[in-house]
Motif scaffolding. Structure first.
Motif, PDB file in Angstrom:
ATOM      1  N   ARG A   1       0.979  -1.081   0.055  1.00 27.99           N
ATOM      2  CA  ARG A   1       0.136  -0.117   0.024  1.00 27.99           C
ATOM      3  C   ARG A   1       0.824   1.298   0.039  1.00 27.99           C
ATOM      4  O   ARG A   1       1.698   1.437   0.867  1.00 27.99           O
ATOM      5  CB  ARG A   1      -1.128  -0.102   1.047  1.00 27.99           C
ATOM      6  CG  ARG A   1      -2.088   1.414   1.322  1.00 27.99           C
ATOM      7  CD  ARG A   1      -2.540   1.139   2.478  1.00 27.99           C
ATOM      8  NE  ARG A   1      -1.873   1.699   3.553  1.00 27.99           N
ATOM      9  CZ  ARG A   1      -2.224   1.648   4.645  1.00 27.99           C
ATOM     10  NH1 ARG A   1      -3.470   1.046   5.255  1.00 27.99           N
ATOM     11  NH2 ARG A   1      -1.601   1.959   5.854  1.00 27.99           N
TER      12      ARG A   1
ATOM     13  N   TYR B   1      -7.164   3.047  -3.403  1.00 28.72           N
ATOM     14  CA  TYR B   1      -7.454   2.982  -2.012  1.00 28.72           C
ATOM     15  C   TYR B   1      -7.374   4.559  -1.416  1.00 28.72           C
ATOM     16  O   TYR B   1      -6.450   5.127  -1.702  1.00 28.72           O
ATOM     17  CB  TYR B   1      -6.235   2.229  -1.457  1.00 28.72           C
ATOM     18  CG  TYR B   1      -6.296   2.233   0.326  1.00 28.72           C
ATOM     19  CD1 TYR B   1      -7.064   1.272   0.636  1.00 28.72           C
ATOM     20  CD2 TYR B   1      -5.665   3.118   0.856  1.00 28.72           C
ATOM     21  CE1 TYR B   1      -7.322   1.168   2.112  1.00 28.72           C
ATOM     22  CE2 TYR B   1      -5.472   2.962   2.310  1.00 28.72           C
ATOM     23  CZ  TYR B   1      -6.496   2.022   2.971  1.00 28.72           C
ATOM     24  OH  TYR B   1      -6.508   1.834   4.324  1.00 28.72           O
TER      25      TYR B   1
ATOM     26  N   ASP C   1     -11.762   3.543   2.875  1.00 24.02           N
ATOM     27  CA  ASP C   1     -11.322   2.112   2.700  1.00 24.02           C
ATOM     28  C   ASP C   1     -10.520   1.443   3.994  1.00 24.02           C
ATOM     29  O   ASP C   1      -9.643   0.617   3.654  1.00 24.02           O
ATOM     30  CB  ASP C   1     -10.663   1.847   1.413  1.00 24.02           C
ATOM     31  CG  ASP C   1     -11.528   2.538   0.335  1.00 24.02           C
ATOM     32  OD1 ASP C   1     -12.501   2.515   0.289  1.00 24.02           O
ATOM     33  OD2 ASP C   1     -10.675   2.956  -0.687  1.00 24.02           O
TER      34      ASP C   1
ATOM     35  N   ARG D   1     -11.108  -2.236   4.092  1.00 20.27           N
ATOM     36  CA  ARG D   1     -11.008  -3.256   3.159  1.00 20.27           C
ATOM     37  C   ARG D   1      -9.436  -3.918   3.176  1.00 20.27           C
ATOM     38  O   ARG D   1      -9.485  -5.010   2.941  1.00 20.27           O
ATOM     39  CB  ARG D   1     -10.791  -2.364   1.793  1.00 20.27           C
ATOM     40  CG  ARG D   1     -12.177  -1.853   1.465  1.00 20.27           C
ATOM     41  CD  ARG D   1     -12.167  -0.861   0.105  1.00 20.27           C
ATOM     42  NE  ARG D   1     -11.484  -1.858  -0.820  1.00 20.27           N
ATOM     43  CZ  ARG D   1     -10.948  -1.292  -2.030  1.00 20.27           C
ATOM     44  NH1 ARG D   1     -11.255   0.007  -2.293  1.00 20.27           N
ATOM     45  NH2 ARG D   1     -10.640  -2.015  -3.081  1.00 20.27           N
TER      46      ARG D   1
END
Length: 287
Positions: free
Chosen positions: A34, A75, A80, A83
């Motif tokens: 991420r 994202y 989120d 998630r």
């Protein structure tokens, strides 16, 4: 959980799951990451992202590329959070301060302990109820679970279903992970307890000493206790630097009729730890 440099190719791995080079060497597996930018960046889906080590010396003879990959999903941290389950690994280290009764394990005839007592893992004021049932690991890979607190100084009791060869002073590890944005800050563990391996308790030998001729009844009763086994009722005194107590109150070694002052200075051995001490004096009138 752990970063893999490569996945070894074997008969158990399908060729469709692992890409291999022409010479048969395995290729690095896929890793997901991420990325968070300090300022908005225009990133169309399937864009190629390349990360560089900007702190590397410009003139150094080294590759500055850190990673590369394709953008596969958008994202937004504000929307989120649910998630992706991001977590942080935690590890707390304690030590074994006391051993339980010894057992002879049936399947390999090895001397083990199914119960030990630990310290230096929690503070005195810690609420132990939230840690009961959590897994504890040793350096040798033995896994047990916290059963309860022990005393009021932050010590705790651990049960090992398969037994352990742990010794006093050995390290104990509480490994867990906490998920980000979890309001409960719950503790999560992935491991499981091993199957129970039964054993038979090893009883300490009791030595008997012959009676001396001409002794009175009180002395005869005392001499019969020379090889007796007592039980530690309570530990007293300030805790030493090694985490142990300097004095113990013991019952069962003498009777009310014995003159304990005659035995002052005699050696006493703890069966489970083989630690030696000596009789200091009587405590109360019950022996």
């Amino acid at each position: 959980d752990n970063y893999l440099e490569s996945i070894p190719v074997s008969d158990d791995v399908l060729t469709s799951q692992v890409e291999t080079s022409k010479d048969g060497d395995s290729q690095p597996p896929l890793h997901w990451a991420r990325l968070e930018f300090l300022t908005p960046v225009y990133c169309p889906m399937d864009s190629l992202v390349i990360g560089s080590r900007l702190d590397t010396e410009v003139n150094a003879n080294a590759c500055r590329l850190a990673f590369s990959g394709r953008l596969v999903e958008r994202y937004d941290e504000r929307q989120d959070n649910g998630r992706l389950k991001s977590y942080t690994k935690k590890e707390k280290v304690g030590r074994c301060c006391r051993l339980g009764d010894p057992y002879r394990r049936s399947d390999d005839n090895k001397l083990v302990r199914y119960e030990i007592f630990g310290t230096d893992l929690f503070k005195k004021e810690t609420n132990m109820s939230q840690f009961v049932g959590l897994l504890i690991e040793t350096d040798s890979g033995d896994v047990g679970s916290i059963q309860s607190s022990f005393g009021s100084s932050g010590k705790f009791r651990v049960h090992f279903p398969a037994g352990t060869g742990l010794k006093e002073g050995d390290s104990l590890y509480l490994r867990f992970k906490r998920y980000a944005n979890d309001p409960r800050k719950a503790i999560h563990q992935d491991g499981t307890l091993p199957q129970a391996r039964i054993g038979s308790r090893v009883d300490p030998p009791v030595k008997k000493k012959k009676k001396k001729n001409g002794s009175n009844n009180a002395d005869e009763q005392s001499s019969a206790n020379n090889g007796a086994v007592g039980e530690i009722e309570k530990l007293k005194g300030d805790i030493l630097e090694n985490g142990k107590s300097p004095m113990a109150i013991v019952s069962g070694l003498f009777t009310m009729a014995d003159d304990i002052s005659k035995h002052k200075g005699r050696k006493v051995v703890a069966v489970t730890t083989e630690e030696e001490g000596f009789i200091h004096g009587s405590f109360g009138k019950m022996g």
